[in-house]
Design a protein around this motif. Structure first.
Motif, short mmCIF file in Angstrom:
data_model
loop_
_atom_site.label_atom_id
_atom_site.label_comp_id
_atom_site.label_asym_id
_atom_site.label_seq_id
_atom_site.Cartn_x
_atom_site.Cartn_y
_atom_site.Cartn_z
N GLU B 61 0.83 -1.20 0.00
CA GLU B 61 0.00 0.00 0.00
C GLU B 61 0.87 1.26 0.00
O GLU B 61 0.57 2.24 -0.68
N GLN B 62 1.98 1.19 0.77
CA GLN B 62 2.91 2.32 0.79
C GLN B 62 3.45 2.60 -0.60
O GLN B 62 3.59 3.75 -1.02
N TYR B 63 3.76 1.50 -1.31
CA TYR B 63 4.31 1.65 -2.66
C TYR B 63 3.29 2.31 -3.60
O TYR B 63 3.62 3.24 -4.34
N ILE B 64 2.06 1.84 -3.52
CA ILE B 64 1.01 2.40 -4.36
C ILE B 64 0.83 3.89 -4.05
O ILE B 64 0.76 4.74 -4.94
N LEU B 65 0.82 4.22 -2.75
CA LEU B 65 0.67 5.62 -2.34
C LEU B 65 1.82 6.46 -2.88
O LEU B 65 1.63 7.59 -3.33
N TYR B 66 3.02 5.86 -2.82
CA TYR B 66 4.20 6.59 -3.29
C TYR B 66 4.11 6.87 -4.78
O TYR B 66 4.33 7.99 -5.25
N ILE B 67 3.75 5.82 -5.55
CA ILE B 67 3.67 5.96 -7.00
C ILE B 67 2.59 6.98 -7.37
O ILE B 67 2.78 7.84 -8.24
N TRP B 68 1.48 6.91 -6.66
CA TRP B 68 0.37 7.86 -6.90
C TRP B 68 0.86 9.29 -6.72
O TRP B 68 0.58 10.17 -7.53
N GLN B 69 1.65 9.47 -5.65
CA GLN B 69 2.20 10.78 -5.34
C GLN B 69 3.17 11.23 -6.44
O GLN B 69 3.11 12.36 -6.91
N VAL B 70 4.03 10.31 -6.89
CA VAL B 70 5.02 10.64 -7.92
C VAL B 70 4.31 10.99 -9.23
O VAL B 70 4.70 11.93 -9.92
N LEU B 71 3.24 10.26 -9.53
CA LEU B 71 2.50 10.54 -10.77
C LEU B 71 1.90 11.94 -10.73
O LEU B 71 1.64 12.55 -11.76
N HIS B 72 1.68 12.45 -9.53
CA HIS B 72 1.18 13.82 -9.41
C HIS B 72 2.32 14.83 -9.35
O HIS B 72 2.13 15.98 -8.96
N GLY B 73 3.52 14.35 -9.67
CA GLY B 73 4.66 15.27 -9.73
C GLY B 73 5.23 15.62 -8.37
O GLY B 73 5.97 16.59 -8.25
N ASP B 74 4.91 14.83 -7.34
CA ASP B 74 5.39 15.15 -6.00
C ASP B 74 6.26 14.00 -5.50
O ASP B 74 5.79 12.88 -5.31
N LEU B 75 7.55 14.28 -5.31
CA LEU B 75 8.45 13.24 -4.81
C LEU B 75 8.39 13.12 -3.29
O LEU B 75 9.10 12.32 -2.70
N GLY B 76 7.56 13.91 -2.65
CA GLY B 76 7.36 13.77 -1.20
C GLY B 76 8.30 14.64 -0.38
O GLY B 76 9.09 15.41 -0.90
N GLN B 77 8.14 14.52 0.95
CA GLN B 77 8.95 15.28 1.89
C GLN B 77 10.03 14.38 2.47
O GLN B 77 9.81 13.18 2.65
N SER B 78 11.18 14.96 2.77
CA SER B 78 12.23 14.21 3.46
C SER B 78 11.71 13.74 4.81
O SER B 78 10.95 14.45 5.47
N MET B 79 12.10 12.54 5.23
CA MET B 79 11.68 12.04 6.54
C MET B 79 12.66 12.45 7.63
O MET B 79 12.37 12.31 8.81
N VAL B 80 13.84 12.92 7.22
CA VAL B 80 14.83 13.34 8.22
C VAL B 80 14.88 14.87 8.31
O VAL B 80 14.69 15.45 9.36
N ASN B 81 15.13 15.51 7.17
CA ASN B 81 15.07 16.97 7.13
C ASN B 81 13.63 17.35 6.89
O ASN B 81 13.22 17.61 5.76
N ARG B 82 12.84 17.37 7.96
CA ARG B 82 11.41 17.34 7.78
C ARG B 82 10.83 18.59 7.15
O ARG B 82 9.70 18.61 6.71
N GLY B 83 11.60 19.66 7.08
CA GLY B 83 11.07 20.86 6.43
C GLY B 83 11.29 20.86 4.92
O GLY B 83 10.82 21.74 4.24
N LEU B 84 12.03 19.86 4.40
CA LEU B 84 12.46 19.93 3.01
C LEU B 84 11.70 18.97 2.11
O LEU B 84 11.47 17.82 2.49
N SER B 85 11.36 19.42 0.91
CA SER B 85 10.78 18.50 -0.05
C SER B 85 11.91 17.92 -0.89
O SER B 85 12.94 18.55 -1.10
N VAL B 86 11.70 16.67 -1.35
CA VAL B 86 12.74 15.97 -2.10
C VAL B 86 13.10 16.73 -3.37
O VAL B 86 14.27 16.90 -3.70
#
Lengths: 531, 305
Positions: B61-86
């Motif tokens: 499910e995580q993978y599907i959510l990730y791919i869905w997000q990428v298809l929308h042009g969003d590579l997500g937020q860093s999990m360590v540098n929490r203020g930064l987007s990838v």
């Protein structure tokens, strides 16, 4: 990589380096230029939890109270506070002249909002446990309530906090980042990403004004700071991963100060008299130790634990591991912390003959029959990287015990330690306090069943001493109780406390008031540059 | 030609799916997650963190959510540098690595190709032996040694160039030379080998026979034919360029991608690591694609269809 850094050190030490005098330039601009090794994780006090972020953000934000360099809790935004209700109710009176950097006045309700924001599940604050002693806080972190019943503004400038139980360490907790006040109006405009340069949402003397990627940060002085106008005009922070490269550029005049030097950089400093004169080090509130499974063979035997304690030469180890920048360890709590016995209790003597005798009494003469044991550690902290082969050799030589070495990546190590079924019986560990109160280390790492009690040490007497120290509001009595718990731990040889590492820094002679406190870098408010 | 290009671009889709799936499985297989930092935390705080980043859901499910997000042009937020987007990190750091890499590539080609040509033209002379010895030594010496020597000479002793940092033109030479010199050795050896092969061909004899000057024959006939293997090597080097150099970036304090990526992997920053891998896969694909296209230009006999 290490070879490379060592080589750089060697080259630099043999080169006659003329230090360029950037002195007048730095002083005239009034900007302090410092270098750190890693970028900060965040500038949102409710989100950040790493030392790099804390050391920078502490200059942009303030809490109700603060901890000074002598580790005493002192007033900050609150000018005074009273304890009532049997130690369960804290009433803070706020200064009336405090404003956020953007000019908005600070009122008690701002603290209420910030506490609730830090507790909210959507914020996902890693350090919300600092506030979980507040009545109703648990329900907020679980998403069952929006506001904690225990925190209320009972006047424009009066904040009342009710706890679920008496906690003498509470003022120390609210001096920390999750409790720093942030302008709720700024947060409301962009709740997910408000902590950007120029937000001016804190009260501190140096708000973040500019960031170039995540490698350059500029902090500009806030002339209206309630604690007085800063002497510096600003601070420029450069992120440079290599400590040896940072030292080279410090020498050439690019920086005014370098903090947290690694062992390779310290060797460079030691070989250069100019650098040596500008080098400083100070004990940090941190302990490095070897943990042993208290309830598991072979370490469930007091004599084995004592033998191991006597078999390691701590002074020699410190030279190998920390370029001499540490103090041999005795008590588990680091020196300087109220309740620590490190100042009075001598470390276990380095005595191979006695160690051998103790191991023999435990049933393992000359190490015969001693089960195969591996020492697990992580190289993530870097500070004691070279130490482990030394320890392995000492145990082999002095006890005839063969120990396997198991280095691990930091996150994998931490995940393994957190899982009781995978946890090794012999491991290296290091802990630095987040706030200067023995409650943290004893309660989260020491007592029976504590989440981070990886030794699985269990002793009702120890638990009772810690619990009564935690509950008391009398600081002298608390220190005495923690000290008694420490004595017990020491006598039962629960840990092999190796050393207490120092924090280190280089600073140019024209910089005044710069340095490190036992917890973090000193705040920049007192720093000045000579013209 | 147009059909060829479209076909190659469409081929990216299965590559993306394959790469993202393998990378996703691998980063999650590494022991320890992004929040196993060793810091004290309440159980509830850990649960809240996992929930915010969907890590409490099943892996698929995580993978599907990730791919869905990428298809929308969003590579997500860093999990360590929490203020930064990838994507902000890649956008901010890639140009630096690419600039450094391009400069280093230029160094390696400008030094390596002439050295290889001279070596081949004067085969088995003392000059050939000297150049090849230097090239082999240069390739064998790690780039951080060059870096340290350059710092020592040009930075610390002569004060000619800055010891580190990035932003002005004077920051470029030292790291670019340190990074490019070992490659120059490789390029020189490769150039010599391909040149020697070309020099023994019949067309070279024809070129000399029709009265071309040795230099013209060397450059127009031998070198152009030696370019094909060299171009393949350059494509491989270009891939190396964009991955950045951890050590060189570290020593010179260059805010590139190399150091950051290693930190992301070590810190189990899943979104950041995946973002980098997807980005690299795409860039390497493009580099290879351009090389394939260039073959047609270098050797008109090669037809792309």
């Amino acid at each position: 990589m290490i070879v490379g850094l060592a080589l750089l050190g060697l080259l630099m030490s043999t080169a006659a380096v003329a230090s360029v005098a950037h002195h007048s330039k730095a002083a005239a601009s009034g900007v302090l230029r410092i270098v750190v090794t890693q970028p900060p994780d965040s500038f949102d006090p409710a989100v950040l939890s790493d030392n790099r972020s804390i050391e920078l953000a502490q200059n942009a934000f303030d809490g109700l109270v603060d901890v000074n360099n002598q580790m005493k809790v002192v007033p900050a935004v609150a000018s005074s506070w009273k304890v009532s209700g049997g130690g369960k109710v804290y009433t803070f009176t706020l200064r009336q002249n405090v404003r956020f950097q953007n000019g908005d006045p600070v009122v008690a309700q701002d603290f209420v909002d910030e506490f609730n924001r830090a507790l909210a599940p959507a914020t996902a604050s890693p350090d919300s446990f600092f506030l979980t002693d507040i009545a109703g806080a648990d329900a907020v972190t679980k998403g069952k309530a929006k506001t904690a019943s225990g925190v209320k503004a009972i006047g424009k400038y009066t904040l009342r906090v009710t706890l679920t139980h008496p906690a003498g360490y509470f003022p120390s907790l609210v001096s920390r980042w999750p409790a720093w006040v942030v302008d709720p109006k700024v947060v409301a405009k962009n709740p997910k990403n408000w902590a950007v340069p120029g937000n001016n949402a804190g009260t501190g003397p140096f708000p973040l004004s500019k960031a170039v990627g995540d490698t350059q940060f500029t902090f500009t002085a806030n002339p209206n700071y309630f604690g007085g106008k800063p002497k510096l005009r600003g601070v420029q922070v450069t992120v440079l991963p290599s400590s040896a490269a940072a030292v080279a550029r410090y020498q050439s005049g690019d920086f005014d100060a370098v903090v947290n030097l690694d062992a390779a950089a310290i060797q460079v400093v030691n070989s250069n008299s100019t650098l040596k004169a500008q080098f400083h080090s100070k004990p940090l509130l941190r302990t490095v130790w070897l943990g042993m499974g208290y309830d598991k063979p072979p370490f469930n035997n007091l004599k084995v634990r004592q033998a191991f304690n006597h078999a390691i030469d701590r002074t020699a180890l410190i030279n190998v591991a920390a370029a001499g920048q540490a103090t041999p360890g005795s008590g588990w709590l680091p020196p300087g912390l109220p309740g620590s016995i490190a100042g009075t209790q001598k470390p276990y003597s380095y005595d191979p003959a006695l160690a051998k005798q103790l191991l023999s009494q435990a049933g393992y003469p000359n190490g015969q029959g001693f089960p195969a044991v591996d020492l697990y550690y992580t190289l993530g902290t870097g500070e004691y990287e070279q130490a482990f082969e030394f320890i392995q050799n000492q145990l082999q030589q002095n006890l005839g015990v063969t120990i396997g070495l198991k280095p691990m990546p930091a996150n994998g190590f931490n995940a393994m330690m957190g899982n009781a079924s995978q946890r090794p019986v012999f491991y290296a560990y290091s802990f630095g306090l987040d706030y200067p109160d023995a409650q943290e280390q004893t309660t989260y790492l020491g007592i029976t069943g504590a989440g981070y009690n990886f030794e699985n040490y269990s002793n009702p007497k120890y638990d009772a001493l810690v619990n009564s120290a935690n509950a008391s509001a009398n600081q002298a009595k608390r220190a005495a109780l923690y000290a008694a718990s420490e004595k017990l731990r020491y006598n039962q040889a629960v840990d092999i406390v190796l050393y207490y590492p120092n924090t280190t820094w280089l600073v140019k002679p024209y910089v005044h008031g710069f340095g490190e406190s036992p917890l973090y870098t000193k705040k920049w408010i007192g720093v000045s540059l000579t013209k | 030609m147009a059909a060829y290009i479209i076909r190659r671009i469409l081929a990216l889709i299965p590559i993306w799916i394959g790469v993202s799936f393998i990378a996703f499985v691998l980063v999650h297989a590494i022991p320890g997650g992004p929040f196993d930092t060793g810091a004290i935390r309440s159980r509830q705080a850990t649960e809240n963190l996992l929930h915010v980043y969907h890590l409490d859901k099943p892996l698929f499910e995580q993978y599907i959510l990730y791919i869905w997000q990428v298809l929308h042009g969003d590579l997500g937020q860093s999990m360590v540098n929490r203020g930064l987007s990838v994507s902000a990190v890649i956008k901010g750091r890639f140009p630096t690595s690419a600039e450094l890499g391009a400069a280093a590539l230029a160094v390696s080609l400008c030094v390596g190709i002439p050295a290889g040509i001279i070596s081949a033209a004067r085969r088995n002379s003392w000059l050939d032996h000297l150049v090849m010895f230097t090239a082999t030594a240069g390739y064998a010496i790690p780039n951080f040694v060059f870096a340290l020597v350059l710092i020592l000479v040009f930075g610390l002793s002569l004060h000619l160039l800055p010891l580190g940092g990035w932003g002005t033109l004077s920051d470029v030479p030292l790291p670019a030379i340190a990074l490019g010199l070992p490659w120059a050795g490789l390029v020189a050896r490769m150039t010599r080998a391909s040149m020697l092969e070309a020099l023994n061909r019949d067309y070279m004899r024809t070129a000399y026979a029709k009265g071309l000057s040795p230099f013209a024959a060397l450059m127009r006939h031998a070198f152009r034919n030696a370019l094909i293997p060299l171009t393949t090597l350059v494509a491989l080097l270009a891939a190396e360029v964009i991955t950045g150099s951890l050590i060189i970036e570290n020593i010179f304090g260059i805010p590139g991608i190399g150091h950051y990526m290693v930190d992301s992997i070590l810190g189990a920053d899943y979104t950041m690591t995946l973002g980098f891998i997807m980005f690299y896969a795409t860039t390497i694909f493009i580099a290879n694609f351009l090389v394939d296209l260039s073959y047609g230009w270098i050797d008109p006999r090669i037809r792309l269809a």
